[in-house]
Structure formats: structure tokens, C-alpha cells
Write a protein that holds these residues in place. Structure first.
Motif, PDB file in Angstrom:
ATOM      1  N   HIS A  41     -34.799 -53.598 -39.702  1.00  0.00           N
ATOM      2  CA  HIS A  41     -33.372 -53.306 -39.598  1.00  0.00           C
ATOM      3  C   HIS A  41     -32.956 -52.189 -40.551  1.00  0.00           C
ATOM      4  O   HIS A  41     -32.252 -51.242 -40.152  1.00  0.00           O
ATOM      5  CB  HIS A  41     -32.565 -54.568 -39.891  1.00  0.00           C
ATOM      6  CG  HIS A  41     -31.084 -54.351 -39.932  1.00  0.00           C
ATOM      7  ND1 HIS A  41     -30.356 -53.950 -38.830  1.00  0.00           N
ATOM      8  CD2 HIS A  41     -30.190 -54.458 -40.950  1.00  0.00           C
ATOM      9  CE1 HIS A  41     -29.080 -53.837 -39.157  1.00  0.00           C
ATOM     10  NE2 HIS A  41     -28.950 -54.129 -40.447  1.00  0.00           N
ATOM     11  N   TYR A  42     -33.392 -52.266 -41.819  1.00  0.00           N
ATOM     12  CA  TYR A  42     -32.916 -51.313 -42.824  1.00  0.00           C
ATOM     13  C   TYR A  42     -33.790 -50.067 -42.963  1.00  0.00           C
ATOM     14  O   TYR A  42     -33.333 -49.021 -43.421  1.00  0.00           O
ATOM     15  CB  TYR A  42     -32.824 -52.009 -44.190  1.00  0.00           C
ATOM     16  CG  TYR A  42     -31.637 -52.934 -44.304  1.00  0.00           C
ATOM     17  CD1 TYR A  42     -30.362 -52.438 -44.551  1.00  0.00           C
ATOM     18  CD2 TYR A  42     -31.783 -54.308 -44.168  1.00  0.00           C
ATOM     19  CE1 TYR A  42     -29.270 -53.278 -44.668  1.00  0.00           C
ATOM     20  CE2 TYR A  42     -30.696 -55.167 -44.277  1.00  0.00           C
ATOM     21  CZ  TYR A  42     -29.444 -54.641 -44.536  1.00  0.00           C
ATOM     22  OH  TYR A  42     -28.370 -55.482 -44.633  1.00  0.00           O
ATOM     23  N   ARG A  43     -35.060 -50.183 -42.628  1.00  0.00           N
ATOM     24  CA  ARG A  43     -36.037 -49.100 -42.787  1.00  0.00           C
ATOM     25  C   ARG A  43     -36.297 -48.779 -44.253  1.00  0.00           C
ATOM     26  O   ARG A  43     -37.388 -48.933 -44.740  1.00  0.00           O
ATOM     27  CB  ARG A  43     -35.589 -47.813 -42.045  1.00  0.00           C
ATOM     28  CG  ARG A  43     -35.374 -47.994 -40.549  1.00  0.00           C
ATOM     29  CD  ARG A  43     -36.669 -48.350 -39.839  1.00  0.00           C
ATOM     30  NE  ARG A  43     -36.453 -48.491 -38.402  1.00  0.00           N
ATOM     31  CZ  ARG A  43     -37.401 -48.888 -37.565  1.00  0.00           C
ATOM     32  NH1 ARG A  43     -38.618 -49.160 -38.020  1.00  0.00           N
ATOM     33  NH2 ARG A  43     -37.134 -49.010 -36.273  1.00  0.00           N
ATOM     34  N   PHE A  54     -31.453 -51.555 -48.015  1.00  0.00           N
ATOM     35  CA  PHE A  54     -31.445 -53.012 -48.170  1.00  0.00           C
ATOM     36  C   PHE A  54     -30.824 -53.407 -49.506  1.00  0.00           C
ATOM     37  O   PHE A  54     -29.973 -54.299 -49.587  1.00  0.00           O
ATOM     38  CB  PHE A  54     -32.881 -53.544 -48.068  1.00  0.00           C
ATOM     39  CG  PHE A  54     -33.031 -54.993 -48.471  1.00  0.00           C
ATOM     40  CD1 PHE A  54     -32.630 -56.011 -47.620  1.00  0.00           C
ATOM     41  CD2 PHE A  54     -33.567 -55.326 -49.715  1.00  0.00           C
ATOM     42  CE1 PHE A  54     -32.773 -57.345 -47.988  1.00  0.00           C
ATOM     43  CE2 PHE A  54     -33.710 -56.651 -50.090  1.00  0.00           C
ATOM     44  CZ  PHE A  54     -33.320 -57.666 -49.224  1.00  0.00           C
ATOM     45  N   ASN A  55     -31.217 -52.724 -50.570  1.00  0.00           N
ATOM     46  CA  ASN A  55     -30.716 -53.054 -51.909  1.00  0.00           C
ATOM     47  C   ASN A  55     -29.230 -52.784 -52.059  1.00  0.00           C
ATOM     48  O   ASN A  55     -28.554 -53.416 -52.881  1.00  0.00           O
ATOM     49  CB  ASN A  55     -31.501 -52.294 -52.977  1.00  0.00           C
ATOM     50  CG  ASN A  55     -32.870 -52.910 -53.227  1.00  0.00           C
ATOM     51  OD1 ASN A  55     -33.067 -54.104 -53.015  1.00  0.00           O
ATOM     52  ND2 ASN A  55     -33.815 -52.085 -53.663  1.00  0.00           N
ATOM     53  N   ARG A 112     -20.719 -57.371 -47.760  1.00  0.00           N
ATOM     54  CA  ARG A 112     -20.699 -58.781 -47.370  1.00  0.00           C
ATOM     55  C   ARG A 112     -20.852 -58.920 -45.856  1.00  0.00           C
ATOM     56  O   ARG A 112     -21.547 -59.816 -45.367  1.00  0.00           O
ATOM     57  CB  ARG A 112     -19.395 -59.434 -47.832  1.00  0.00           C
ATOM     58  CG  ARG A 112     -19.333 -60.927 -47.544  1.00  0.00           C
ATOM     59  CD  ARG A 112     -17.959 -61.511 -47.834  1.00  0.00           C
ATOM     60  NE  ARG A 112     -17.954 -62.939 -47.549  1.00  0.00           N
ATOM     61  CZ  ARG A 112     -18.079 -63.896 -48.449  1.00  0.00           C
ATOM     62  NH1 ARG A 112     -18.212 -63.582 -49.725  1.00  0.00           N
ATOM     63  NH2 ARG A 112     -18.060 -65.174 -48.091  1.00  0.00           N
ATOM     64  N   GLU A 113     -20.228 -58.032 -45.129  1.00  0.00           N
ATOM     65  CA  GLU A 113     -20.339 -58.062 -43.672  1.00  0.00           C
ATOM     66  C   GLU A 113     -21.786 -57.833 -43.244  1.00  0.00           C
ATOM     67  O   GLU A 113     -22.294 -58.499 -42.329  1.00  0.00           O
ATOM     68  CB  GLU A 113     -19.431 -56.993 -43.064  1.00  0.00           C
ATOM     69  CG  GLU A 113     -19.431 -56.995 -41.543  1.00  0.00           C
ATOM     70  CD  GLU A 113     -18.492 -55.963 -40.969  1.00  0.00           C
ATOM     71  OE1 GLU A 113     -18.023 -56.160 -39.832  1.00  0.00           O
ATOM     72  OE2 GLU A 113     -18.219 -54.952 -41.655  1.00  0.00           O
ATOM     73  N   ALA A 114     -22.456 -56.906 -43.907  1.00  0.00           N
ATOM     74  CA  ALA A 114     -23.853 -56.635 -43.580  1.00  0.00           C
ATOM     75  C   ALA A 114     -24.741 -57.835 -43.928  1.00  0.00           C
ATOM     76  O   ALA A 114     -25.657 -58.194 -43.168  1.00  0.00           O
ATOM     77  CB  ALA A 114     -24.333 -55.388 -44.323  1.00  0.00           C
ATOM     78  N   ASP A 128     -26.866 -64.198 -39.930  1.00  0.00           N
ATOM     79  CA  ASP A 128     -26.600 -64.681 -38.581  1.00  0.00           C
ATOM     80  C   ASP A 128     -27.740 -64.319 -37.635  1.00  0.00           C
ATOM     81  O   ASP A 128     -28.169 -65.143 -36.805  1.00  0.00           O
ATOM     82  CB  ASP A 128     -25.293 -64.099 -38.050  1.00  0.00           C
ATOM     83  CG  ASP A 128     -24.070 -64.647 -38.755  1.00  0.00           C
ATOM     84  OD1 ASP A 128     -24.228 -65.527 -39.630  1.00  0.00           O
ATOM     85  OD2 ASP A 128     -22.955 -64.180 -38.445  1.00  0.00           O
ATOM     86  N   ALA A 129     -28.212 -63.089 -37.738  1.00  0.00           N
ATOM     87  CA  ALA A 129     -29.272 -62.628 -36.837  1.00  0.00           C
ATOM     88  C   ALA A 129     -30.555 -63.419 -37.061  1.00  0.00           C
ATOM     89  O   ALA A 129     -31.233 -63.820 -36.102  1.00  0.00           O
ATOM     90  CB  ALA A 129     -29.519 -61.132 -37.044  1.00  0.00           C
TER      91      ALA A 129
END
Length: 438
Positions: A195-197, A202-203, A249-251, A257-258
Motif C-alpha cells: 500500500h505505502y511502497r 508508512f512512518n 488518523r484517517e489513513a 479496516d482493510a
């Protein structure tokens, strides 16, 4: 009651008629599962002892186990119950003058989790999980495959899917904190990497100090950057507001959830496949959700199960039923109850509402079941439980007035008369569900 447009298959199945879901019994009759859980002679040892006060009372009252089975089976039928629910002595079902259905639990996921003591939720990515549940399902289900009295099989009970009364962990953080060699941790990191690559991206959300994905896999404990409220209508609105105010927070929420949806899909796919391989004739009736999980988990359940089951200890089950009915599958309330404070028990530990009197307890049952039956997806409801818990507390400390009878096997008259009345009217109430919902 046999309908001309329904046909018997020799086993229970589900059908939709005029927009309303029903169970269909082996002979082709419409059926709603009206059940009671934990119908057993040896119910509830006092914590830390071998004493079973209910068994002591019934031994004196009935003389032996077989006489108790007959009396209890007749009594349940007289209250218009037709199902012996989870954790019950299944021989009760066939001992009285009227055959009752059974609904056992296999505990496939739970048994693997207990086999792997470092897991709160079973590692569904572990090849040994699939091997374990195939063997377990074969042992626990194959011998029942020709049983016409078997309503269906529960997979598990109240697994940990998301933040609830037991804690604030997410499935994703639980899997990220498995030992580094566990397949579940590897799968969780692989999903995040896809997802983040870049680890820097990610951090920016997760706030770890890892300088590479390999280093992330070696971190002993990854701390979640946010703590979410457990799912539910009010909390969902609060979470949505918080996510709008903070993109990180949304991310994080989207990541959790995923991953939960992926885990749920794999869990239900594998468990249902294992049970159906051992017993292709019967329904798989869910994993008894203990609390409304994330929508992706509910959707996964709907894709694989014949029936979605859940425990709901509210006065009004309507909103919770609606959340599960979104799957388009029939729904079974696998646990609910109300406790009366006039029963002489502490009621200090246990799920669900407390009311002042047995009269209010009977009224709460009526309101709950009528509301449930007004929903077209509901095909049954199972009361928790047959007898009261010990005043000293059972293994987990519960000490509540959940019973249809006291611990001395004295019937709660107001409650059981209301149960008889509502159970007898259940089919008529449910048949009007669509009209009531419009």
C-alpha cells in the motif's frame, strides 16, 4: 406448519418468502429457531471449586440425569422453545415428547488460537491453521452429517475482531506484534508495504522509527499511533469526525479496516470450507459476533456463511440487526438476556441490562423479541441461559440472574409465561415483518 411452496430436504435450510427469511425444517415447514443456551445438568461450577450447585439441586429433585433431561425437554417445549442452543446437553433435544433442534459450536478458530498461545486472534495466514481446522471440523462435524435434528453449526464464539470491551487493539496491530517468523506478521507487513511502497510514507502515519520494511519486521513491539472507539452508530460518527480532522488518523483507520476485512474473508472462507467438507448437509450459522465489528468483517461473513449470527444484549436489537442484515443474509440472534435485581443474585458481572423486577424482565423479553421478529432477516433468537449462575460466581466471575430457572431449578413464572406467549406468536409476528418495515 407446511407451506405448499416450500419443500423438505431432510435437513434444515433457509428460504425467503414474500421478502421474509425463514428457516425451513427437514419436512418443509416454516421454522424460527427459538432457543435456550447452556441447557445442561452440570451448568456452572463455582469458581475455584468442583461444586456445581445446579447439579446438586437437580440430583435431589429428579434423582438422575435421564429424568432431568426428560423433564427439562418437556418444560422447554411447553414454553414453545424448539431449539437447544450452544453449550447444551444435546440429548435433551430428543428426550421429550417433542423433538428439539440442536445448534452446537465447533470453536475452530478458538481451538487454534489456544494452540498458539501468542495469539489473541487465530493466525489465518498460517498453513497450520488450515490443517488444524480441517482436522477439527472433521472430528466435530462429520458424525452429525446425517442428523435431521441439527439446525446448523456455529464456527466460533465472540472472537476478537476490533476494539471492544476486552481492549483497544486492532487486528492489524495484533498481527504486527506476532513473533517475527509468524505468517500473520509477514502478511500484515507485506500488505502495508504494497500500500505505502516507501517506508517513509508508512512512518508519516504510523510514527515508527523503522528505516526499512526489513527493520519494521524486527521491531519487537509496534505501538498503534491512534486508539479507536469500538464500532457502533455513535462511535462511528465520532470516528468519522476525528478522521476528517486528521488525515493521518484517517489513513491509520483505513489500514486497520482493510486488514480486518482481509482476515475476515480468509477466516470465513477457510472455516466454512472445512465444515462443509465434513458435513455438506447442514447450515453454517456464523461465529456468534460478540460485538458489532467493522463493516468489512460483516461483509465477509455475509459472503461465506449461510446465516450470520451475533450476540446482542441491548433492550432494542433493531439497529444491530440492521447492520448485519446489510449482508442480505438471514440473521440469528445467538445470545441475549436480561437480569432482574430481585432474584437475590449479585448481578455484578455479566452482559446486558439489569432491571428491577422479574415483571420488568418478562416485559423486556417481549419488547426485544417482538422488535427482532419485525425484521425480515431474523430467523431466530437464543436466550442466555437456562439456569441462574452461582451467587459465588462461575469460572469467569459471572454471578447473574440469566436463568429461566433458579439455581435450585425453580421456574421464573412471569418470564417463562411471557416466553411461551411470545414464542407461540412468533411466526405470525415475523410474517408481517416486511409490512411493518415499510
Amino acid at each position: 406448519m407446511v407451506d405448499a411452496d416450500l419443500s423438505g430436504s431432510g435437513f434444515f435450510r433457509v428460504a425467503e418468502r414474500n421478502g421474509v427469511f425463514w428457516l425451513v425444517d427437514p419436512d418443509g415447514g416454516r421454522f424460527l429457531s427459538k432457543g435456550v443456551n447452556t441447557v445442561r445438568f452440570d451448568q456452572d461450577r463455582i469458581a475455584g471449586t468442583e461444586r456445581v450447585p445446579y447439579a446438586d439441586a437437580c440430583r435431589t429433585k429428579y434423582g438422575n440425569l435421564q429424568s432431568w433431561r426428560t423433564a427439562v425437554s418437556q418444560r422447554l417445549a411447553s414454553w414453545e422453545f424448539n431449539t437447544v442452543g450452544c453449550w447444551s446437553d444435546e440429548l435433551v433435544a430428543s428426550t421429550g415428547s417433542r423433538l428439539l433442534a440442536t445448534a452446537p459450536i465447533t470453536e475452530l478458530g478458538a481451538s487454534f488460537r489456544l494452540h498458539r498461545r501468542d495469539q489473541i486472534f487465530p493466525d489465518v495466514f498460517d498453513s497450520e491453521f488450515w490443517a488444524h481446522i480441517r482436522v477439527s471440523a472433521d472430528q466435530r462435524c462429520r458424525h452429525r452429517h446425517n442428523d435431521p435434528g441439527l439446525l446448523g453449526t456455529f464456527v466460533d464464539n465472540e472472537l476478537y475482531w476490533s476494539p471492544d470491551w476486552r481492549g483497544t487493539d486492532e487486528l492489524l496491530t495484533l498481527f504486527l506484534n506476532l513473533p517475527s517468523h509468524r505468517p500473520g506478521r509477514i502478511a500484515a507487513i507485506s500488505g502495508l508495504q504494497a500500500h505505502y511502497r516507501e517506508i517513509s510514507q508508512f512512518n508519516a502515519v504510523w510514527r515508527t522509527r523503522a528505516r526499512s520494511w526489513e527493520e519494521l519486521g524486527r521491531i519487537e513491539h509496534i505501538v498503534a499511533p491512534f486508539v479507536r472507539l469500538r464500532p457502533g452508530a455513535v462511535n462511528d460518527a465520532l470516528e468519522t469526525k476525528a478522521n476528517l480532522e486528521d488525515p493521518a488518523r484517517e489513513a491509520f483507520s483505513a489500514d486497520c479496516d482493510a486488514f480486518a476485512a482481509v482476515v475476515a474473508d480468509k477466516y470465513f472462507e477457510l472455516c466454512v470450507s472445512a465444515i462443509k467438507a465434513a458435513d455438506p448437509n447442514h447450515l453454517v450459522i456464523g461465529s456468534r459476533f460478540g460485538y458489532q465489528p467493522l463493516s468489512g468483517v460483516i461483509a465477509a461473513a455475509g459472503r461465506h456463511l449461510d446465516v450470520v449470527s451475533f450476540n446482542c444484549y441491548d433492550f432494542d436489537p433493531g439497529p444491530v440487526i440492521d447492520a448485519y442484515a446489510a449482508t442480505g443474509k438471514p440473521c440469528l440472534i445467538s445470545e441475549f438476556s436480561f437480569r432482574g435485581d430481585d432474584a437475590g443474585l449479585p448481578n455484578s458481572k455479566g452482559a446486558g441490562p439489569r432491571v428491577a423486577t422479574q415483571t420488568e424482565r418478562a416485559q423486556a423479553f417481549e419488547g426485544y423479541v417482538v422488535a427482532a421478529l419485525s425484521k425480515p432477516n431474523v430467523i431466530g433468537y437464543h436466550w442466555f441461559e437456562h439456569a441462574d449462575q452461582p451467587v459465588q460466581g462461575r469460572f469467569d466471575g459471572e454471578d447473574s440472574n440469566f436463568g429461566t430457572v433458579t439455581i435450585d431449578d425453580q421456574v421464573y413464572g412471569e418470564l417463562t409465561e411471557m416466553m411461551r406467549k411470545v414464542n407461540a406468536a412468533a411466526e405470525r409476528i415475523h410474517a408481517a415483518a416486511v409490512a411493518a418495515a415499510i
